[in-house]
Design an enzyme around this catalytic site. Sequence first.
Site, short mmCIF file in Angstrom:
data_model
loop_
_atom_site.label_atom_id
_atom_site.label_comp_id
_atom_site.label_asym_id
_atom_site.label_seq_id
_atom_site.Cartn_x
_atom_site.Cartn_y
_atom_site.Cartn_z
N ASP A 30 -13.37 -13.32 -38.83
CA ASP A 30 -12.28 -13.97 -38.10
C ASP A 30 -11.10 -13.01 -38.09
OD1 ASP A 30 -11.75 -17.21 -37.40
OD2 ASP A 30 -9.98 -15.92 -37.51
N THR A 120 -17.35 -22.41 -25.79
CA THR A 120 -17.54 -23.02 -24.47
C THR A 120 -16.83 -22.18 -23.42
OG1 THR A 120 -17.59 -25.15 -25.54
CG2 THR A 120 -17.23 -25.14 -23.16
N GLU A 150 -22.93 -24.76 -27.73
CA GLU A 150 -22.90 -25.57 -28.94
C GLU A 150 -22.72 -27.04 -28.59
OE1 GLU A 150 -23.59 -24.75 -31.93
OE2 GLU A 150 -23.63 -26.92 -31.88
N LEU A 152 -22.46 -29.41 -31.35
CA LEU A 152 -22.15 -30.11 -32.59
C LEU A 152 -20.86 -30.92 -32.44
CD1 LEU A 152 -19.68 -28.54 -34.21
CD2 LEU A 152 -21.47 -26.93 -34.75
N ARG A 153 -20.83 -32.05 -33.15
CA ARG A 153 -19.64 -32.89 -33.15
C ARG A 153 -18.92 -32.71 -34.46
NH1 ARG A 153 -22.97 -38.09 -33.02
NH2 ARG A 153 -24.30 -36.57 -34.05
N GLU A 154 -17.61 -32.65 -34.42
CA GLU A 154 -16.87 -32.58 -35.67
C GLU A 154 -17.11 -33.86 -36.46
OE1 GLU A 154 -13.36 -29.94 -33.59
OE2 GLU A 154 -12.79 -31.28 -35.23
N CYS A 276 -12.37 -30.44 -27.66
CA CYS A 276 -13.41 -30.16 -26.66
C CYS A 276 -13.28 -30.98 -25.37
CB CYS A 276 -14.79 -30.31 -27.28
SG CYS A 276 -15.08 -29.02 -28.50
N LYS A 336 -10.80 -38.46 -34.47
CA LYS A 336 -11.95 -39.33 -34.74
C LYS A 336 -12.13 -39.32 -36.25
CE LYS A 336 -16.02 -37.25 -34.28
NZ LYS A 336 -17.16 -36.48 -33.77
N ARG A 343 -6.18 -32.02 -33.04
CA ARG A 343 -5.96 -31.41 -31.73
C ARG A 343 -6.22 -32.44 -30.64
NH1 ARG A 343 -9.46 -25.94 -32.40
NH2 ARG A 343 -10.89 -27.39 -33.44
C1 UDX Z 1 -14.58 -23.07 -30.50
C2 UDX Z 1 -14.19 -22.77 -29.11
O1 UDX Z 1 -12.86 -22.58 -29.12
C3 UDX Z 1 -14.46 -23.93 -28.20
O2 UDX Z 1 -14.30 -23.55 -26.88
C4 UDX Z 1 -15.82 -24.32 -28.28
O3 UDX Z 1 -15.96 -25.48 -27.55
C5 UDX Z 1 -16.18 -24.55 -29.67
O4 UDX Z 1 -15.90 -23.40 -30.47
P1 UDX Z 1 -13.49 -24.30 -32.49
O5 UDX Z 1 -14.48 -23.67 -33.41
O6 UDX Z 1 -13.13 -25.68 -32.72
O7 UDX Z 1 -13.89 -24.17 -30.96
O8 UDX Z 1 -12.21 -23.34 -32.40
P2 UDX Z 1 -11.27 -22.92 -33.55
O9 UDX Z 1 -11.43 -23.86 -34.69
O10 UDX Z 1 -9.96 -22.72 -32.95
O11 UDX Z 1 -11.91 -21.52 -34.03
C6 UDX Z 1 -11.81 -20.37 -33.31
C7 UDX Z 1 -11.69 -19.24 -34.35
O12 UDX Z 1 -11.74 -17.98 -33.68
C8 UDX Z 1 -10.36 -19.28 -35.12
O13 UDX Z 1 -10.62 -19.27 -36.50
C9 UDX Z 1 -9.66 -17.99 -34.69
O14 UDX Z 1 -8.88 -17.44 -35.71
C10 UDX Z 1 -10.83 -17.11 -34.32
N1 UDX Z 1 -10.52 -16.01 -33.40
C11 UDX Z 1 -9.80 -16.27 -32.27
C12 UDX Z 1 -10.99 -14.73 -33.72
O15 UDX Z 1 -11.61 -14.51 -34.74
N2 UDX Z 1 -10.72 -13.72 -32.83
C13 UDX Z 1 -9.99 -13.92 -31.70
O16 UDX Z 1 -9.79 -12.96 -30.96
C14 UDX Z 1 -9.52 -15.23 -31.41
C1 UDX Z 2 -17.73 -33.30 -28.64
C2 UDX Z 2 -19.19 -33.44 -28.20
O1 UDX Z 2 -19.70 -34.68 -28.61
C3 UDX Z 2 -20.01 -32.31 -28.83
O2 UDX Z 2 -21.36 -32.36 -28.37
C4 UDX Z 2 -19.40 -30.95 -28.43
O3 UDX Z 2 -20.09 -29.91 -29.02
C5 UDX Z 2 -17.96 -30.90 -28.83
O4 UDX Z 2 -17.25 -32.00 -28.28
P1 UDX Z 2 -16.31 -33.91 -30.76
O5 UDX Z 2 -15.15 -33.56 -29.92
O6 UDX Z 2 -16.39 -33.36 -32.12
O7 UDX Z 2 -17.68 -33.49 -30.00
O8 UDX Z 2 -16.31 -35.49 -30.92
P2 UDX Z 2 -17.03 -36.76 -30.25
O9 UDX Z 2 -17.75 -37.49 -31.31
O10 UDX Z 2 -17.75 -36.38 -29.04
O11 UDX Z 2 -15.74 -37.62 -29.84
C6 UDX Z 2 -14.85 -37.12 -28.89
C7 UDX Z 2 -13.74 -38.14 -28.64
O12 UDX Z 2 -14.28 -39.26 -27.93
C8 UDX Z 2 -13.11 -38.68 -29.91
O13 UDX Z 2 -11.72 -38.80 -29.72
C9 UDX Z 2 -13.74 -40.07 -30.05
O14 UDX Z 2 -12.88 -40.98 -30.71
C10 UDX Z 2 -13.90 -40.47 -28.57
N1 UDX Z 2 -14.97 -41.45 -28.34
C11 UDX Z 2 -16.26 -41.10 -28.63
C12 UDX Z 2 -14.64 -42.70 -27.79
O15 UDX Z 2 -13.48 -42.99 -27.54
N2 UDX Z 2 -15.66 -43.59 -27.53
C13 UDX Z 2 -16.97 -43.28 -27.80
O16 UDX Z 2 -17.84 -44.13 -27.55
C14 UDX Z 2 -17.29 -41.99 -28.37
#
Ligand code: UDX
Ligand code: UDX
Length: 484
Positions: A30, A120, A150, A152-154, A276, A336, A343
């Site tokens: 990172d 993404t 990807e 995966l859901r948080e 996302c 959630k 975020r």
């Molecule tokens: C990431 C992508 O941002 C998102 O589009 C995709 O849907 C899921 O994967 P996420 O893992 O949640 O999402 O992002 P984040 O938690 O912000 O992590 C990105 C990491 O990349 C950070 O730790 C950041 O420091 C790092 N980064 C960013 C690098 O190492 N190099 C860079 O040039 C920019």
């Molecule tokens: C989402 C996608 O599910 C995952 O496949 C992708 O890789 C990343 O984005 P995430 O954002 O971690 O995952 O959460 P998710 O469980 O999808 O929920 C997204 C939002 O929708 C949350 O704010 C949740 O509260 C809301 N939600 C979800 C609803 O309001 N109603 C539902 O029935 C389900």
Amino acid sequence: MQISVVGAGYVGLTTAACLAEIGHQVLCADNDLGKLEKLNSGRLPFYEPHLDSLVQANVASGRLRFVSPAEAIEKGRAIFICVGTPPLENGEADLSAIESVARTIAATARGYRLVIEKSTVPVQTANRLWKHLSIYNASGLEFDVVSNPEFLREGSAVGDFFHPDRIVIGAESPRAVSMMKEIYGPVLTSPATCPVHSHCPPVHEIPLIVTDTNSAELVKHASNSFLAMKISFINLVADACEAAGADIAKVAEGIGSDQRIGQSFLNPGIGFGGFCFPKDLQAFVRIGERLGCDFSLLKEVEKINLRRAEQFVAKVKKELWVLRGKTLAVWGLAFKPDTDDVRFAPALNIATRLMAEGAHIRAYDPQAMQRAKDELPEVTYCLSPYEAAQNADAILILTEWAEFRHPDWANLAKAVAHRLVIDGRNLYSAHELAPHGFQYVCVGKPHVPQLPVATSAKELVVSQVPVASPLSAPTVSASMQPQP
Ligand code: UDX
Ligand code: UDX
């Protein structure tokens, strides 16, 4: 295989730890040195169930190491790009981090590299990556570019890695496809022991969808936009239920029992948030414009979602009239449950609007308060939902954490100034709260006013009993214990 993962965020760190868990040698990098330092001292930069033990176990086994991006790119034969692709002002995805990783690969890597985009990204990004690597290729680097979106859901990321609904590989060369099959082999054939379940759910054949890079990239944006659309749809129906005097839970059950629709993602509430859905929806709309496709359907999905916070605040005002000077207990800040991520969290949006109306917010969240403090320092953060409920004019449920499921209503009734629960996640039901004299307002169900309990008697009760004496509390979870 020697694998490198660049970007140790929610997706990158989970991917790195899980790939190490299934036996690969993994370097995770990172460009945030603070994050690397934390990781090298065994501390995770965010909360994700099961991930900390998985990282520790694989660091201890020597299969997982945290290094600089330069070292990861130098040593990794397969490089997963998991850097952030945040939204730009106009909603398009910011690809500058992806570009800079590609630049480093082209300038420094030797021999062969499998470059795997996991963040993404808009359709046709792999083509651009390929072109970029070719242009800046300083040392006759041989490479393939793969799209491996990807899903995966948080909050359930580790389990989602070991039990994916599908694995999508977008590649233009058989070599790249066979390397990806080798990487995911242990998950595709028979999942190794899964760090989440003592007994994994029965495994079904995990579909491996192999296609071209453009199609793979579109799978991701289309999947997230479809799920977001499903949520906005059920929220729309919930509004109709409220207006018509119907019950959204029953309606959703009726809709979701149709195999073609399915029950999941039909939970109405205060709207979707997280890193996302909001940004991927916006990015997909922009992609549509770039491609000359009319994605106004998705614009409606976004509008419906943005209205949820406004509608919820209107509900609070309808119950409490003037919000200025009112104290509101907010249970849940994360977008959630089971994550510390705030975020684009609907809860923060709602809290901001309520404070703009002059209300005072007392909030509690099991994991997300530190991150919420960075965004909303003016909120009063409490050690428990009880503390948050002290003298509150209403309790607002904004994240459906399991630990909120069975509160001690009898004690809460003594703590609050007004027995009113406004539930943005339909965690409870009216008949559950009525015996304790609580008014209950939720989403998608007609509001049935309760006869208010005589305040004078209640006041008497409150003044006599020291707030929240644990003795009178039936056994409930630690944080649901009333504060001394
Ligand atoms: C990431 C992508 O941002 C998102 O589009 C995709 O849907 C899921 O994967 P996420 O893992 O949640 O999402 O992002 P984040 O938690 O912000 O992590 C990105 C990491 O990349 C950070 O730790 C950041 O420091 C790092 N980064 C960013 C690098 O190492 N190099 C860079 O040039 C920019
Ligand atoms: C989402 C996608 O599910 C995952 O496949 C992708 O890789 C990343 O984005 P995430 O954002 O971690 O995952 O959460 P998710 O469980 O999808 O929920 C997204 C939002 O929708 C949350 O704010 C949740 O509260 C809301 N939600 C979800 C609803 O309001 N109603 C539902 O029935 C389900």
